[in-house]
Design a protein around this motif. Structure first.
Motif, PDB file in Angstrom:
ATOM      1  N   LEU A 179       0.833  -1.198   0.000  1.00  0.00           N
ATOM      2  CA  LEU A 179       0.000   0.000   0.000  1.00  0.00           C
ATOM      3  C   LEU A 179       0.874   1.257   0.000  1.00  0.00           C
ATOM      4  O   LEU A 179       0.532   2.255  -0.635  1.00  0.00           O
ATOM      5  CB  LEU A 179      -0.925  -0.018   1.217  1.00  0.00           C
ATOM      6  CG  LEU A 179      -2.100   0.922   1.243  1.00  0.00           C
ATOM      7  CD1 LEU A 179      -2.999   0.737   0.026  1.00  0.00           C
ATOM      8  CD2 LEU A 179      -2.909   0.721   2.514  1.00  0.00           C
ATOM      9  N   ILE A 180       2.004   1.208   0.680  1.00  0.00           N
ATOM     10  CA  ILE A 180       2.944   2.334   0.676  1.00  0.00           C
ATOM     11  C   ILE A 180       3.484   2.550  -0.734  1.00  0.00           C
ATOM     12  O   ILE A 180       3.578   3.680  -1.217  1.00  0.00           O
ATOM     13  CB  ILE A 180       4.112   2.078   1.658  1.00  0.00           C
ATOM     14  CG1 ILE A 180       3.591   2.051   3.092  1.00  0.00           C
ATOM     15  CG2 ILE A 180       5.202   3.123   1.501  1.00  0.00           C
ATOM     16  CD1 ILE A 180       4.616   1.620   4.120  1.00  0.00           C
ATOM     17  N   LYS A 181       3.808   1.458  -1.419  1.00  0.00           N
ATOM     18  CA  LYS A 181       4.323   1.559  -2.784  1.00  0.00           C
ATOM     19  C   LYS A 181       3.260   2.127  -3.720  1.00  0.00           C
ATOM     20  O   LYS A 181       3.563   2.935  -4.596  1.00  0.00           O
ATOM     21  CB  LYS A 181       4.790   0.187  -3.277  1.00  0.00           C
ATOM     22  CG  LYS A 181       6.014  -0.319  -2.553  1.00  0.00           C
ATOM     23  CD  LYS A 181       6.375  -1.719  -2.984  1.00  0.00           C
ATOM     24  CE  LYS A 181       7.523  -2.245  -2.137  1.00  0.00           C
ATOM     25  NZ  LYS A 181       7.769  -3.660  -2.340  1.00  0.00           N
ATOM     26  N   GLU A 236      -4.872  -8.483  13.667  1.00  0.00           N
ATOM     27  CA  GLU A 236      -4.027  -7.703  12.757  1.00  0.00           C
ATOM     28  C   GLU A 236      -4.392  -7.964  11.300  1.00  0.00           C
ATOM     29  O   GLU A 236      -4.372  -7.049  10.478  1.00  0.00           O
ATOM     30  CB  GLU A 236      -2.543  -7.995  13.004  1.00  0.00           C
ATOM     31  CG  GLU A 236      -2.031  -7.488  14.334  1.00  0.00           C
ATOM     32  CD  GLU A 236      -2.283  -6.011  14.574  1.00  0.00           C
ATOM     33  OE1 GLU A 236      -2.171  -5.192  13.630  1.00  0.00           O
ATOM     34  OE2 GLU A 236      -2.604  -5.649  15.721  1.00  0.00           O
ATOM     35  N   LYS A 237      -4.739  -9.207  10.965  1.00  0.00           N
ATOM     36  CA  LYS A 237      -5.171  -9.517   9.599  1.00  0.00           C
ATOM     37  C   LYS A 237      -6.419  -8.722   9.243  1.00  0.00           C
ATOM     38  O   LYS A 237      -6.520  -8.147   8.157  1.00  0.00           O
ATOM     39  CB  LYS A 237      -5.487 -11.017   9.451  1.00  0.00           C
ATOM     40  CG  LYS A 237      -4.286 -11.894   9.319  1.00  0.00           C
ATOM     41  CD  LYS A 237      -4.726 -13.346   9.170  1.00  0.00           C
ATOM     42  CE  LYS A 237      -3.559 -14.283   9.217  1.00  0.00           C
ATOM     43  NZ  LYS A 237      -3.971 -15.696   9.182  1.00  0.00           N
ATOM     44  N   LYS A 238      -7.364  -8.687  10.181  1.00  0.00           N
ATOM     45  CA  LYS A 238      -8.617  -7.960   9.939  1.00  0.00           C
ATOM     46  C   LYS A 238      -8.346  -6.463   9.751  1.00  0.00           C
ATOM     47  O   LYS A 238      -8.857  -5.841   8.811  1.00  0.00           O
ATOM     48  CB  LYS A 238      -9.563  -8.185  11.125  1.00  0.00           C
ATOM     49  CG  LYS A 238     -10.889  -7.483  11.005  1.00  0.00           C
ATOM     50  CD  LYS A 238     -11.734  -7.739  12.236  1.00  0.00           C
ATOM     51  CE  LYS A 238     -12.870  -6.757  12.288  1.00  0.00           C
ATOM     52  NZ  LYS A 238     -13.479  -6.662  13.600  1.00  0.00           N
ATOM     53  N   GLU A 239      -7.541  -5.885  10.642  1.00  0.00           N
ATOM     54  CA  GLU A 239      -7.231  -4.455  10.551  1.00  0.00           C
ATOM     55  C   GLU A 239      -6.465  -4.132   9.268  1.00  0.00           C
ATOM     56  O   GLU A 239      -6.727  -3.125   8.609  1.00  0.00           O
ATOM     57  CB  GLU A 239      -6.436  -4.002  11.778  1.00  0.00           C
ATOM     58  CG  GLU A 239      -7.229  -4.032  13.069  1.00  0.00           C
ATOM     59  CD  GLU A 239      -8.465  -3.161  13.035  1.00  0.00           C
ATOM     60  OE1 GLU A 239      -8.390  -2.029  12.505  1.00  0.00           O
ATOM     61  OE2 GLU A 239      -9.521  -3.603  13.528  1.00  0.00           O
ATOM     62  N   ILE A 274      -6.076  -1.904   3.786  1.00  0.00           N
ATOM     63  CA  ILE A 274      -5.727  -2.108   2.377  1.00  0.00           C
ATOM     64  C   ILE A 274      -6.925  -1.792   1.489  1.00  0.00           C
ATOM     65  O   ILE A 274      -6.787  -1.104   0.470  1.00  0.00           O
ATOM     66  CB  ILE A 274      -5.198  -3.538   2.145  1.00  0.00           C
ATOM     67  CG1 ILE A 274      -3.821  -3.689   2.812  1.00  0.00           C
ATOM     68  CG2 ILE A 274      -5.123  -3.873   0.662  1.00  0.00           C
ATOM     69  CD1 ILE A 274      -3.331  -5.117   2.940  1.00  0.00           C
ATOM     70  N   ASP A 275      -8.111  -2.257   1.881  1.00  0.00           N
ATOM     71  CA  ASP A 275      -9.326  -1.955   1.109  1.00  0.00           C
ATOM     72  C   ASP A 275      -9.572  -0.451   1.058  1.00  0.00           C
ATOM     73  O   ASP A 275      -9.863   0.103  -0.004  1.00  0.00           O
ATOM     74  CB  ASP A 275     -10.547  -2.659   1.709  1.00  0.00           C
ATOM     75  CG  ASP A 275     -10.535  -4.157   1.493  1.00  0.00           C
ATOM     76  OD1 ASP A 275      -9.753  -4.642   0.633  1.00  0.00           O
ATOM     77  OD2 ASP A 275     -11.293  -4.864   2.191  1.00  0.00           O
ATOM     78  N   GLN A 284      -9.390   4.747  -1.842  1.00  0.00           N
ATOM     79  CA  GLN A 284      -8.909   6.130  -1.877  1.00  0.00           C
ATOM     80  C   GLN A 284      -8.154   6.412  -3.175  1.00  0.00           C
ATOM     81  O   GLN A 284      -8.331   7.467  -3.780  1.00  0.00           O
ATOM     82  CB  GLN A 284      -7.995   6.409  -0.677  1.00  0.00           C
ATOM     83  CG  GLN A 284      -8.729   6.648   0.606  1.00  0.00           C
ATOM     84  CD  GLN A 284      -9.571   7.901   0.540  1.00  0.00           C
ATOM     85  OE1 GLN A 284      -9.091   8.985   0.237  1.00  0.00           O
ATOM     86  NE2 GLN A 284     -10.844   7.761   0.819  1.00  0.00           N
ATOM     87  N   GLN A 285      -7.319   5.477  -3.593  1.00  0.00           N
ATOM     88  CA  GLN A 285      -6.570   5.661  -4.834  1.00  0.00           C
ATOM     89  C   GLN A 285      -7.517   5.759  -6.037  1.00  0.00           C
ATOM     90  O   GLN A 285      -7.337   6.613  -6.910  1.00  0.00           O
ATOM     91  CB  GLN A 285      -5.576   4.505  -5.046  1.00  0.00           C
ATOM     92  CG  GLN A 285      -4.362   4.580  -4.158  1.00  0.00           C
ATOM     93  CD  GLN A 285      -3.474   5.760  -4.488  1.00  0.00           C
ATOM     94  OE1 GLN A 285      -3.297   6.131  -5.630  1.00  0.00           O
ATOM     95  NE2 GLN A 285      -2.911   6.364  -3.460  1.00  0.00           N
TER      96      GLN A 285
END
Length: 196
Positions: A45-47, A142-145, A150-151, A156-157
């Motif tokens: 997501l950072i990339k 953590e997987k859920k968060e 990511i979604d 947003q993109q």
């Protein structure tokens, strides 16, 4: 006979401990592997965010604020339906671009938080300093968060590119509206060499 039974019990005890230890190490190793994958997904997501043309975004927001101020101060008469439609599109897409910029900062902060939590959880798993149940529970959390983040980041993109295109379309009409009310000129603060 009794001695053979005792030896068998000792062997069974150590075998059970060995298999229990292997099973436990498998759970920890599997969760470390899952957390590594999760970290990779979050970092993608950072990339993706790095591909955002921040120069165009900054110019669009700057132009939006300048033109919005001019329109609010100088457009007092009745607009045609087409002018009003383009002006409405201009406001909606410009506001959305501003929201994108704010949300982008929030997403980056959230990525940093999730990454630090994943790193700490991986360390706890590698050191076996957390129970299996808690490790599984925290990994699932953590997987859920991360999935939610990511979604949201992908949405947003997509919104950014859609809103930028709508802004560019409305911009031409708004510039014509401004020129019609400003002796054929755009506000001088806006003039620059990079076009949208």
């Amino acid at each position: 006979m009794i001695r053979a039974a005792k030896n068998s019990l000792v062997i069974l005890f150590f075998a059970g401990s060995f298999f229990q230890s292997c099973k436990q190490n498998d759970v920890y190793a599997a969760n470390v592997k899952a957390l590594d994958s999760l970290s990779g997904a979050v970092n993608s997501l950072i990339k993706e965010d790095a591909k955002t043309d921040t120069v165009i975004l900054a110019k669009a927001i700057s132009r939006f604020n300048q033109y919005k101020q001019f329109v609010q101060q100088n457009v007092k008469d009745t607009l045609t339906k087409t002018e009003a439609d383009f002006l409405q599109q201009f406001y909606a897409s410009g506001n959305s671009l501003q929201n994108f910029e704010l949300n982008r900062k929030s997403v980056k902060a959230r990525i940093n938080l999730i990454n630090s939590q994943i790193d700490k959880l991986k360390q706890d798993a590698k050191n076996n300093s957390i129970s299996e149940e808690k490790l599984i529970e925290f990994t699932n959390t953590e997987k859920k968060e991360a999935t939610n983040l990511i979604d949201a980041g992908h949405k947003q993109q997509q919104l950014f590119y859609t809103d930028l295109q709508e802004f560019k379309t409305a911009l031409k009409a708004v510039e014509e509206l401004i020129k019609a009310r400003n002796n054929g000129q755009l506000p001088t603060v806006i003039k620059d060499t990079l076009s949208l």
